[in-house]
Design a protein around this motif. Structure first.
Motif, short mmCIF file in Angstrom:
data_model
loop_
_atom_site.label_atom_id
_atom_site.label_comp_id
_atom_site.label_asym_id
_atom_site.label_seq_id
_atom_site.Cartn_x
_atom_site.Cartn_y
_atom_site.Cartn_z
N UNK A 32 0.66 -0.99 0.00
CA UNK A 32 0.00 0.11 0.05
C UNK A 32 0.91 1.37 0.03
N UNK A 33 0.45 2.25 -0.80
CA UNK A 33 1.46 3.53 -0.78
C UNK A 33 1.17 4.23 0.30
N UNK A 34 2.24 5.09 0.86
CA UNK A 34 2.12 6.00 1.93
C UNK A 34 1.80 7.30 1.34
N UNK A 35 0.80 7.82 1.97
CA UNK A 35 0.40 9.38 1.52
C UNK A 35 1.63 10.19 1.52
N UNK A 36 1.69 11.13 0.85
CA UNK A 36 2.85 12.01 0.84
C UNK A 36 3.15 12.77 2.08
N UNK A 37 1.81 13.22 2.73
CA UNK A 37 1.94 13.97 3.97
C UNK A 37 2.33 12.99 4.99
N UNK A 38 2.16 11.65 5.22
CA UNK A 38 2.43 10.76 5.91
C UNK A 38 3.80 10.45 5.77
N UNK A 39 4.41 10.45 4.75
CA UNK A 39 5.78 10.23 4.35
C UNK A 39 6.68 11.34 4.77
N UNK A 40 6.12 12.48 4.47
CA UNK A 40 6.82 13.57 5.16
C UNK A 40 6.90 13.78 6.58
N UNK A 41 5.90 13.47 7.49
CA UNK A 41 6.06 13.40 8.73
C UNK A 41 6.66 12.39 9.35
N UNK A 42 6.64 11.09 8.46
CA UNK A 42 7.69 10.16 9.09
C UNK A 42 9.08 10.35 8.82
N UNK A 43 9.47 10.85 7.79
CA UNK A 43 10.90 11.22 7.27
C UNK A 43 11.31 12.34 8.23
N UNK A 44 10.46 13.35 8.31
CA UNK A 44 10.75 14.70 9.07
C UNK A 44 11.16 14.26 10.50
#
Length: 71
Positions: free
Chosen positions: A1-13
């Motif tokens: 399942x693809x991670x939403x861009x905002x979720x990916x940003x929050x995780x990586x940030x």
């Protein structure tokens, strides 16, 4: 399942911010004069480098890079 861009940003940030803060804490450990010797010039260079990079990062978030001008 693809991670939403905002979720990916929050995780990586979160990961990258915590890593940067950890490295800054380690840098702060060098302030112990009983273990290390440094000059004011050394400190000036260190903080200049950190502050310069921080300003560059802030600029990236405030003013996204534009490849070419267009009207």
């Amino acid at each position: 399942m693809n991670e939403a861009r905002s979720d990916r940003f929050k995780r990586l940030a979160t990961q990258r911010t915590n890593a940067a803060l950890d490295k800054l804490r380690l840098l702060g450990n060098l302030s112990n004069k009983s273990n290390y010797e440094y000059t004011e010039e050394d400190l000036r260079k260190i903080f200049f480098a950190i502050e310069t990079q921080l300003k560059a990062i802030k600029t990236k978030f405030q003013f996204p890079k534009v490849d070419k001008f267009r009207l």
